[in-house]
Design a protein around this motif. Structure first.
Motif, mmCIF file in Angstrom:
data_model
loop_
_atom_site.group_PDB
_atom_site.id
_atom_site.type_symbol
_atom_site.label_atom_id
_atom_site.label_comp_id
_atom_site.label_asym_id
_atom_site.label_seq_id
_atom_site.Cartn_x
_atom_site.Cartn_y
_atom_site.Cartn_z
ATOM 1 N N THR A 20 80.156 44.981 48.092
ATOM 2 C CA THR A 20 80.798 44.112 47.108
ATOM 3 C C THR A 20 81.791 44.898 46.260
ATOM 4 O OG1 THR A 20 79.024 44.508 45.518
ATOM 5 C CG2 THR A 20 78.782 42.590 46.971
ATOM 6 N N PRO A 73 83.231 46.671 43.223
ATOM 7 C CA PRO A 73 82.564 47.336 42.091
ATOM 8 C C PRO A 73 82.873 46.644 40.762
ATOM 9 C CG PRO A 73 83.763 48.921 43.445
ATOM 10 C CD PRO A 73 84.148 47.554 43.923
ATOM 11 N N ASP A 74 82.022 46.872 39.766
ATOM 12 C CA ASP A 74 82.214 46.346 38.417
ATOM 13 C C ASP A 74 83.439 46.984 37.765
ATOM 14 O OD1 ASP A 74 79.942 44.747 38.518
ATOM 15 O OD2 ASP A 74 78.646 46.324 37.728
ATOM 16 N N ASP A 75 83.958 46.305 36.723
ATOM 17 C CA ASP A 75 85.127 46.809 35.988
ATOM 18 C C ASP A 75 84.914 48.240 35.504
ATOM 19 O OD1 ASP A 75 86.330 44.372 36.380
ATOM 20 O OD2 ASP A 75 85.988 43.648 34.339
ATOM 21 N N THR A 76 83.737 48.545 34.972
ATOM 22 C CA THR A 76 83.493 49.878 34.409
ATOM 23 C C THR A 76 83.537 50.954 35.486
ATOM 24 O OG1 THR A 76 81.102 49.511 34.567
ATOM 25 C CG2 THR A 76 82.148 49.064 32.437
ATOM 26 N N VAL A 77 83.142 50.614 36.698
ATOM 27 C CA VAL A 77 83.200 51.580 37.804
ATOM 28 C C VAL A 77 84.649 51.786 38.236
ATOM 29 C CG1 VAL A 77 82.520 52.000 40.212
ATOM 30 C CG2 VAL A 77 80.865 51.027 38.594
ATOM 31 N N GLU A 102 87.456 51.106 36.531
ATOM 32 C CA GLU A 102 88.319 51.597 35.458
ATOM 33 C C GLU A 102 87.822 52.904 34.842
ATOM 34 O OE1 GLU A 102 89.106 48.288 32.797
ATOM 35 O OE2 GLU A 102 89.352 46.966 34.532
ATOM 36 N N ARG A 162 93.426 48.532 41.246
ATOM 37 C CA ARG A 162 93.272 47.765 39.994
ATOM 38 C C ARG A 162 94.400 48.165 39.053
ATOM 39 N NH1 ARG A 162 88.848 46.027 36.849
ATOM 40 N NH2 ARG A 162 88.394 44.761 38.673
ATOM 41 N N ARG A 215 93.993 41.728 34.418
ATOM 42 C CA ARG A 215 93.565 42.615 35.498
ATOM 43 C C ARG A 215 94.006 42.043 36.847
ATOM 44 N NH1 ARG A 215 89.149 43.097 31.804
ATOM 45 N NH2 ARG A 215 88.579 45.286 31.505
ATOM 46 N N THR A 267 93.465 42.846 40.854
ATOM 47 C CA THR A 267 92.581 43.625 41.725
ATOM 48 C C THR A 267 92.778 43.202 43.169
ATOM 49 O OG1 THR A 267 90.929 43.604 39.945
ATOM 50 C CG2 THR A 267 90.181 44.315 42.117
ATOM 51 N N ARG A 294 92.914 38.274 36.845
ATOM 52 C CA ARG A 294 92.030 37.781 35.775
ATOM 53 C C ARG A 294 92.721 38.002 34.428
ATOM 54 N NH1 ARG A 294 87.459 41.383 37.337
ATOM 55 N NH2 ARG A 294 87.178 41.525 35.092
ATOM 56 N N GLN A 324 92.112 37.796 30.550
ATOM 57 C CA GLN A 324 91.123 37.714 29.465
ATOM 58 C C GLN A 324 91.772 37.038 28.258
ATOM 59 O OE1 GLN A 324 90.115 41.566 27.723
ATOM 60 N NE2 GLN A 324 87.952 41.074 28.011
#
Length: 181
Positions: free
Chosen positions: A24, A26-30, A32, A120, A132, A134, A173, A175
Motif C-alpha cells: 500500500t 505509505p503514510d504522509d509521515t513516511v 515526507e 510526492r 499534496r 502523489t 489532495r 487540505q
C-alpha cells in the motif's frame, strides 16, 4: 466539505521521492520524511495528464460516444541540489560508496528494469494548509547534466505514472480549514 473557493496558488514546494517496494501507499509521515526530500528544486513542478480517446461515430458523422483508451500522467521538476542518490533514482543505475577512496560511484546502464518510486510534491499554501500531489512512477526519460560556467546545474526529473491497484495514476489532495474553525 468546505466551500470551494477560487484560490490562487503561488509558489513552489518540496519534492519527496521514495523507493516503492510494493504493497500500500505509505503514510504522509513516511513519504515526507527528511531522508526522502530531494533537496532544493528549481523551476517548480508540473503534472501533465494526457488521455487518449476513441470516438464512436455513426453514419451521419455524429459522435455517439467518446471513450478513453489510454491515460498518461507525467510529473516534472528541476532538482537544483547535487546528490548522487537523486541521479540514481532517475536512471537504471547502481550507486556505491567507496569509503577508502572517499568517493560515491554511480554506474548507469546495464539494468533491464526500472525501480518504482512514490513521488510526492507538497505545496504549502498561504494559510498553512497543504496541497499534496502523489503518484507511483518510473523515471523513463533519463536526464541531462549540463555544466555551464554561467549557470547552476539543474537535473530535470521526469516520472511517468504507474497505475495503482484501483487504476489511479495521480492523487491530488487539497487540505483546508473547516468553516468556523
Amino acid at each position: 466539505m468546505a466551500d470551494d473557493k477560487n484560490e490562487v496558488i503561488l509558489g513552489s514546494g518540496k519534492l519527496y521521492i521514495l523507493l516503492f517496494t510494493g504493497g500500500t501507499m505509505p503514510d504522509d509521515t513516511v513519504i515526507e520524511a527528511d531522508g526522502n526530500n530531494v533537496g532544493r528544486i528549481q523551476g517548480g513542478a508540473s503534472i501533465d495528464y494526457k488521455p487518449t480517446t476513441y470516438d464512436v461515430i455513426d453514419d451521419d458523422n455524429y459522435v455517439v460516444e467518446r471513450v478513453i483508451t489510454k491515460e498518461e500522467v507525467d510529473f516534472k521538476s528541476g532538482i537544483l541540489t547535487w546528490n548522487m542518490a537523486n541521479l540514481n533514482k532517475l536512471s537504471p543505475a547502481t550507486l556505491s560508496d567507496d569509503a577508502e577512496k572517499h568517493e560515491k560511484i554511480l554506474k548507469i546502464g546495464g539494468k533491464t528494469t526500472l525501480d518504482s518510486y512514490v513521488i510526492r510534491f507538497v505545496h504549502t499554501k498561504k494559510d498553512g494548509n497543504k496541497l499534496r500531489v502523489t503518484m507511483l512512477g518510473n523515471a523513463t526519460s533519463g536526464f541531462t547534466l549540463t555544466f555551464n560556467p554561467d549557470k547552476e546545474t539543474v537535473v530535470d526529473a521526469q516520472f511517468v505514472a504507474l497505475s495503482q491497484d484501483d487504476g489511479t495514476l495521480v492523487e491530488i489532495r487539497d487540505q483546508y480549514t473547516p468553516a468556523g474553525a
